[in-house]
Design a protein around this motif. Sequence first.
Motif, short mmCIF file in Angstrom:
data_model
loop_
_atom_site.label_atom_id
_atom_site.label_comp_id
_atom_site.label_asym_id
_atom_site.label_seq_id
_atom_site.Cartn_x
_atom_site.Cartn_y
_atom_site.Cartn_z
N ILE A 77 0.18 4.80 1.91
CA ILE A 77 0.08 3.95 0.73
C ILE A 77 0.68 4.68 -0.47
O ILE A 77 0.37 5.84 -0.73
CB ILE A 77 -1.38 3.54 0.48
CG1 ILE A 77 -1.78 2.55 1.58
CG2 ILE A 77 -1.55 2.92 -0.90
CD1 ILE A 77 -2.92 1.68 1.28
N PRO A 81 2.74 -1.77 -5.18
CA PRO A 81 1.67 -2.68 -4.72
C PRO A 81 2.13 -3.71 -3.68
O PRO A 81 1.44 -3.92 -2.69
CB PRO A 81 1.21 -3.35 -6.01
CG PRO A 81 1.54 -2.38 -7.08
CD PRO A 81 2.79 -1.69 -6.64
N ASP A 84 2.92 -1.89 -0.49
CA ASP A 84 1.69 -1.32 0.05
C ASP A 84 0.83 -2.40 0.71
O ASP A 84 0.26 -2.18 1.77
CB ASP A 84 0.89 -0.63 -1.08
CG ASP A 84 1.60 0.63 -1.57
OD1 ASP A 84 2.53 1.09 -0.88
OD2 ASP A 84 1.24 1.13 -2.64
N THR A 139 -5.24 -1.88 -4.17
CA THR A 139 -3.80 -2.19 -4.18
C THR A 139 -3.51 -3.42 -5.04
O THR A 139 -2.57 -3.41 -5.84
CB THR A 139 -3.31 -2.40 -2.73
OG1 THR A 139 -3.67 -1.26 -1.96
CG2 THR A 139 -1.82 -2.59 -2.68
#
Lengths: 198, 198
Positions: A77, A81, A84, A139
């Motif tokens: 990660i 965003p 991810d 996230t």
Amino acid sequence: MTDHSDTLGATEREIMYATHQALVKSGYAKLSISLISDELDKAKSTIYHYYDSKDALLIEFLKFSIDRFESTINTTIGDHPKEDLDHIITTLLPSQLKKEKRQLHCVLVTISPQALEQEAFREQFTEIDNRLATIIETTVRRGVRTNVFRDVDPAQEAEHILAVIKGTMYTRLTTNREAAAVRARESLFSHIDSHLIA
Amino acid sequence: MTDHSDTLGATEREIMYATHQALVKSGYAKLSISLISDELDKAKSTIYHYYDSKDALLIEFLKFSIDRFESTINTTIGDHPKEDLDHIITTLLPSQLKKEKRQLHCVLVTISPQALEQEAFREQFTEIDNRLATIIETTVRRGVRTNVFRDVDPAQEAEHILAVIKGTMYTRLTTNREAAAVRARESLFSHIDSHLIA
């Protein structure tokens, strides 16, 4: 978050792997300390030295599995965003479910009826979902903060995504509806595009 | 669609109800023809007259449950796609899960590990999902046709909604994350408002 499996000794880790094998081969209903000791190639007394009962061993096994599960998601990660989130979904819901991951998911389905009534099992299933929801929520929150995502409620959005992932996982493992699972996975990416992306 | 349970005789129906009670009380692992005959208050031979084995009885029981499940949804579907979709979601995912419905869902979770490996069980779980997906897809399709909904792919949308419902059902039954289940349910209504409504 501490990785629980780091605190296990070598024999306990071997017992965990043997439990996994025995569960995959026999399922929960037939699982016994004898079957696990067969996989381990050590006496039953070795197992009883560490765990009082089959259920105590299985609770430990769930903790061990949660850490393995989480580590496969957390490793890559980064700071993007959208990418991810795609990575999380692809990891939990790959387009092709490979043997090892399939076995891990099957083990969770196999044990899940225990969580209907037994609080110790229920707590472990709660912990799995809490960790997954936290990873997704963090996230989404980062995406909202950096204006990559719209101003959605990150906690609610995380539960939506997690529910689609879990529902689709069960569909894949317990039905012959593979085309449906592919559709649900696609629908999740399209939901993110239309609902989340700013 | 034919209602399979209509074809069962009085004794077979009694056996089905007794199986339900025995499963709720004892779970799959401990379930036996003896336990079912205790609930039925008839000799084991009565059960064996109809079913060769515990698994044969359980397959029949799943068919019986599917019909009951479907009839609770289908009864009040009308001509208003948005309201009908809300009704389907509220029926499968009520804000409060009452005892009888909770028991039916628990029974499905209890039996689900059998579907991992045994094709006869897998077919029944496939049938449950096929019927639910069809009901949802038909409703979405009607909404698209009457311009109540946007021009979405009804099959993909149905799988998305069904996945959220299933994922949330499992969360409710096997974890202590009731707040998460409430969020997932709310997220589904908000998904329909923002993604589906024209």
